[in-house]
Design a protein around this motif. Structure first.
Motif, short mmCIF file in Angstrom:
data_model
loop_
_atom_site.label_atom_id
_atom_site.label_comp_id
_atom_site.label_asym_id
_atom_site.label_seq_id
_atom_site.Cartn_x
_atom_site.Cartn_y
_atom_site.Cartn_z
N LYS A 11 68.94 46.67 -38.86
CA LYS A 11 67.61 47.05 -38.37
C LYS A 11 66.89 47.82 -39.46
O LYS A 11 67.47 48.68 -40.12
N SER A 12 65.57 47.53 -39.65
CA SER A 12 64.86 48.12 -40.78
C SER A 12 63.65 48.96 -40.41
O SER A 12 63.09 49.64 -41.27
N SER A 13 63.20 48.93 -39.16
CA SER A 13 62.09 49.81 -38.75
C SER A 13 62.24 50.16 -37.28
O SER A 13 62.87 49.43 -36.50
N TRP A 14 61.65 51.29 -36.92
CA TRP A 14 61.82 51.86 -35.57
C TRP A 14 60.47 52.32 -35.01
O TRP A 14 60.26 53.51 -34.79
N PRO A 15 59.56 51.40 -34.68
CA PRO A 15 58.26 51.81 -34.14
C PRO A 15 58.37 52.53 -32.80
O PRO A 15 57.52 53.35 -32.46
N GLU A 16 59.42 52.26 -32.07
CA GLU A 16 59.60 52.89 -30.76
C GLU A 16 59.87 54.38 -30.85
O GLU A 16 59.80 55.10 -29.85
N ALA A 25 65.15 60.99 -33.47
CA ALA A 25 64.88 59.80 -34.26
C ALA A 25 65.92 59.64 -35.37
O ALA A 25 66.44 58.54 -35.59
N GLU A 26 66.24 60.72 -36.05
CA GLU A 26 67.24 60.69 -37.12
C GLU A 26 68.58 60.17 -36.59
O GLU A 26 69.19 59.26 -37.18
N ALA A 27 69.04 60.71 -35.49
CA ALA A 27 70.33 60.30 -34.91
C ALA A 27 70.28 58.84 -34.45
O ALA A 27 71.24 58.09 -34.65
N THR A 28 69.17 58.44 -33.84
CA THR A 28 69.02 57.07 -33.34
C THR A 28 69.07 56.07 -34.49
O THR A 28 69.78 55.06 -34.43
N ILE A 29 68.33 56.35 -35.55
CA ILE A 29 68.28 55.47 -36.71
C ILE A 29 69.67 55.30 -37.32
O ILE A 29 70.13 54.19 -37.58
N GLU A 30 70.36 56.40 -37.53
CA GLU A 30 71.68 56.34 -38.15
C GLU A 30 72.72 55.68 -37.24
O GLU A 30 73.66 55.05 -37.73
N ARG A 31 72.54 55.77 -35.93
CA ARG A 31 73.43 55.10 -34.99
C ARG A 31 73.16 53.60 -34.98
O ARG A 31 74.09 52.79 -34.98
N TRP A 58 62.69 57.59 -44.34
CA TRP A 58 61.96 58.85 -44.15
C TRP A 58 61.49 58.89 -42.71
O TRP A 58 60.90 57.94 -42.21
N VAL A 59 61.73 60.00 -42.05
CA VAL A 59 61.27 60.21 -40.67
C VAL A 59 60.18 61.29 -40.75
O VAL A 59 60.46 62.48 -40.84
N TRP A 60 58.92 60.84 -40.75
CA TRP A 60 57.78 61.75 -40.89
C TRP A 60 57.45 62.40 -39.56
O TRP A 60 57.19 61.71 -38.58
N VAL A 61 57.45 63.73 -39.54
CA VAL A 61 57.13 64.47 -38.32
C VAL A 61 55.95 65.40 -38.59
O VAL A 61 55.66 65.76 -39.73
#
Length: 74
Positions: A11-16, A25-31, A58-61
């Motif tokens: 998986k390469s992007s997470w718009p959700e 978001a960080e934990a979800t992406i790495e999982r 990068w997870v921009w907050v």
């Protein structure tokens, strides 16, 4: 995603995740893609390197820790 990162990268992007807490978001992406390292950065405060890396997201907050851009590999 850059064409440099083509192939079996998972998986390469997470718009959700826009609107979610950065830590979630960080934990979800790495999982969901164990091949990447998700890094939370605060928009307008933190500086990042601009090279493309196929194992980094990068997870921009915002200042409240809420994701404001679609996280994606690069």
């Amino acid at each position: 995603m850059s064409s440099v990162c083509e192939g079996d990268i998972g998986k390469s992007s997470w718009p959700e995740l826009v609107g979610a807490r950065g830590e979630v978001a960080e934990a979800t992406i790495e999982r969901e893609n164990p091949r990447v390292n998700a890094i939370v950065v605060v928009e307008g405060r933190d500086m990042v390197i601009t090279d493309v890396q196929c194992d980094r997201v990068w997870v921009w907050v915002n200042s409240k820790g809420v994701v404001v851009r679609t996280p994606g590999i690069g």
